[in-house]
Scaffold this active site. Sequence first.
Site, PDB file in Angstrom:
ATOM      1  N   CYS A  99       0.827  -1.218   0.000  1.00  8.76           N
ATOM      2  CA  CYS A  99       0.000   0.000   0.000  1.00  8.76           C
ATOM      3  C   CYS A  99       0.861   1.269   0.000  1.00  8.76           C
ATOM      4  O   CYS A  99       0.312   2.381  -0.083  1.00  8.76           O
ATOM      5  CB  CYS A  99      -0.906   0.032   1.235  1.00  8.76           C
ATOM      6  N   HIS A 117      -5.900   2.052   5.469  1.00  5.97           N
ATOM      7  CA  HIS A 117      -6.524   1.208   4.435  1.00  5.97           C
ATOM      8  C   HIS A 117      -7.228   0.059   5.143  1.00  5.97           C
ATOM      9  O   HIS A 117      -6.589  -0.678   5.892  1.00  5.97           O
ATOM     10  CB  HIS A 117      -5.442   0.678   3.493  1.00  5.97           C
ATOM     11  N   HIS A 119     -10.011  -3.363   4.920  1.00  4.22           N
ATOM     12  CA  HIS A 119     -10.735  -4.354   4.115  1.00  4.22           C
ATOM     13  C   HIS A 119     -12.104  -4.605   4.753  1.00  4.22           C
ATOM     14  O   HIS A 119     -12.631  -5.706   4.673  1.00  4.22           O
ATOM     15  CB  HIS A 119      -9.944  -5.658   4.033  1.00  4.22           C
ATOM     16  N   GLU A 147     -26.595  12.152  10.803  1.00  3.19           N
ATOM     17  CA  GLU A 147     -25.782  12.953  11.730  1.00  3.19           C
ATOM     18  C   GLU A 147     -24.275  12.676  11.601  1.00  3.19           C
ATOM     19  O   GLU A 147     -23.461  13.593  11.677  1.00  3.19           O
ATOM     20  CB  GLU A 147     -26.253  12.692  13.172  1.00  3.19           C
ATOM     21  N   HIS A 204     -12.793  -4.654  -2.608  1.00  2.65           N
ATOM     22  CA  HIS A 204     -11.494  -4.693  -1.923  1.00  2.65           C
ATOM     23  C   HIS A 204     -11.558  -3.971  -0.570  1.00  2.65           C
ATOM     24  O   HIS A 204     -11.307  -4.596   0.458  1.00  2.65           O
ATOM     25  CB  HIS A 204     -10.445  -4.059  -2.861  1.00  2.65           C
TER      26      HIS A 204
HETATM   27  C1  LIG Z   1      -5.044 -10.524   1.972  1.00  2.00           C
HETATM   28  S1  LIG Z   1      -4.271  -9.013   1.825  1.00  2.00           S
HETATM   29  C2  LIG Z   1      -3.887  -8.677   0.140  1.00  2.00           C
HETATM   30  C3  LIG Z   1      -3.065  -7.415  -0.025  1.00  2.00           C
HETATM   31  C4  LIG Z   1      -3.840  -6.196   0.361  1.00  2.00           C
HETATM   32  O1  LIG Z   1      -4.886  -5.899  -0.221  1.00  2.00           O
HETATM   33  C5  LIG Z   1      -3.434  -5.359   1.477  1.00  2.00           C
HETATM   34  O2  LIG Z   1      -4.080  -4.370   1.764  1.00  2.00           O
HETATM   35  C6  LIG Z   1      -2.244  -5.660   2.340  1.00  2.00           C
HETATM   36  O3  LIG Z   1      -1.068  -5.271   1.781  1.00  2.00           O
HETATM   37  P1  LIG Z   1       0.278  -5.377   2.627  1.00  2.00           P
HETATM   38  O4  LIG Z   1       1.363  -5.372   1.590  1.00  2.00           O
HETATM   39  O5  LIG Z   1       0.335  -4.175   3.539  1.00  2.00           O
HETATM   40  O6  LIG Z   1       0.258  -6.637   3.445  1.00  2.00           O
HETATM   41 ZN   LIG Z   2      -5.797  -3.975   0.451  1.00  2.00          ZN
END
Ligand SMILES: CSCCC(=O)C(=O)COP(=O)(O)O
Ligand SMILES: [Zn+2]
Length: 251
Positions: A99, A117, A119, A147, A204
Site C-alpha cells: 500500500c 486502508h 478491508h 448525523e 477490496h
Molecule cells: C489478503 S491481503 C492482500 C493485499 C492487500 O490488499 C493489502 O491491503 C495488504 O497489503 P500489505 O502489503 O500491507 O500486506
Molecule cells: Zn488492500
Amino acid sequence: MAAEKIENPDQLVVSDDPNHPANLIPSLCAKFWNLGWVTGTGGGCSIRDDDLVYLAPSGVQKELMKPADIYVLSLAAQEPTFKQRTYIRSPPIYKPSQCTPLFLAAFTRRGAGCCIHTHSQWAVLVTLLLESQGPGNDKVFEINNIEQIKGFGKGMNKTGNLGYHDTLRIPVIENTPHEEDLTEFLEEAMEKYPDTYAVLVRRHGVYVWGDNVHKAKTQCESLDYLFQLAVEMKKLGIPWISNVTPVGPQR
Ligand SMILES: CSCCC(=O)C(=O)COP(=O)(O)O
Ligand SMILES: [Zn+2]
C-alpha cells in the site's frame, strides 16, 4: 526531522511515547483488527511526521506488529515519481507494505498526516451494492441527512466539517491484481474529487486519510458507520439520499 541528521536509523522506531508513529501504527492496527478492518494481513496504516513516513511490512499479521517491524522513509529523499523508493530504516526480514505508493499519494497530494486502508466488509458491500446498479466506471457512494456525516472535514484547504444536510461523496475505483497498481486510479479520483478524504476500491476496501492521526481515525470510523448503515438501509429499501427540508436556523 530531516533525513540527513539521522545517524542511527533504528532509533527512529524506539520511543517511550505511545503517540510516536512507530508505537502508534502497531497499537492502531491491533484496534483495527478487532473491528475486522485489517484481518488476514489485509489493510494497514501509515503515519507521516513532517518529512518522515512510517510504514508497516507487507503480508504480516497487522495486529501483531512491533515497533521494530516498522519501515521509515524520507519524502525529500525520494525520486519525483516515488517508483524506486529508498528507505532510511528497513527491518531485515520483510518487504514494505504494497500500500506504500497509495499512502504516499495521500501524504504528498493531500498533505495528510495519516492514511488508513481497511478491508472492512461494510466498505466492500457498499461497492457491491453500487456495482449492482449497472455498468459504468464512474461510481460514487453518496449519502446525506445522517448525523455522522458531520464527522468529515469539508475538504482540502477548507475549514470546518460537513453539515447534516450536506451530501458526503466517496468515489469508487476498480480493483487491480496488484495493490500498487491502484495508485494511478486513486490519484485520478483525488483530482476529480478534490474534497474527498476517502476512496473506495471495488470488491477490496477503502483508503481514508486525514490531516493527522486523530482525523484519519475518526473519519475512518465515521465512514465505516455510514457504510454499515447504508447496507442496512438498502436492505430496508430506504434511499441513501433524501430530500429532508432543513429546520431551525441555518448557519
Ligand atoms: C489478503 S491481503 C492482500 C493485499 C492487500 O490488499 C493489502 O491491503 C495488504 O497489503 P500489505 O502489503 O500491507 O500486506
Ligand atoms: Zn488492500
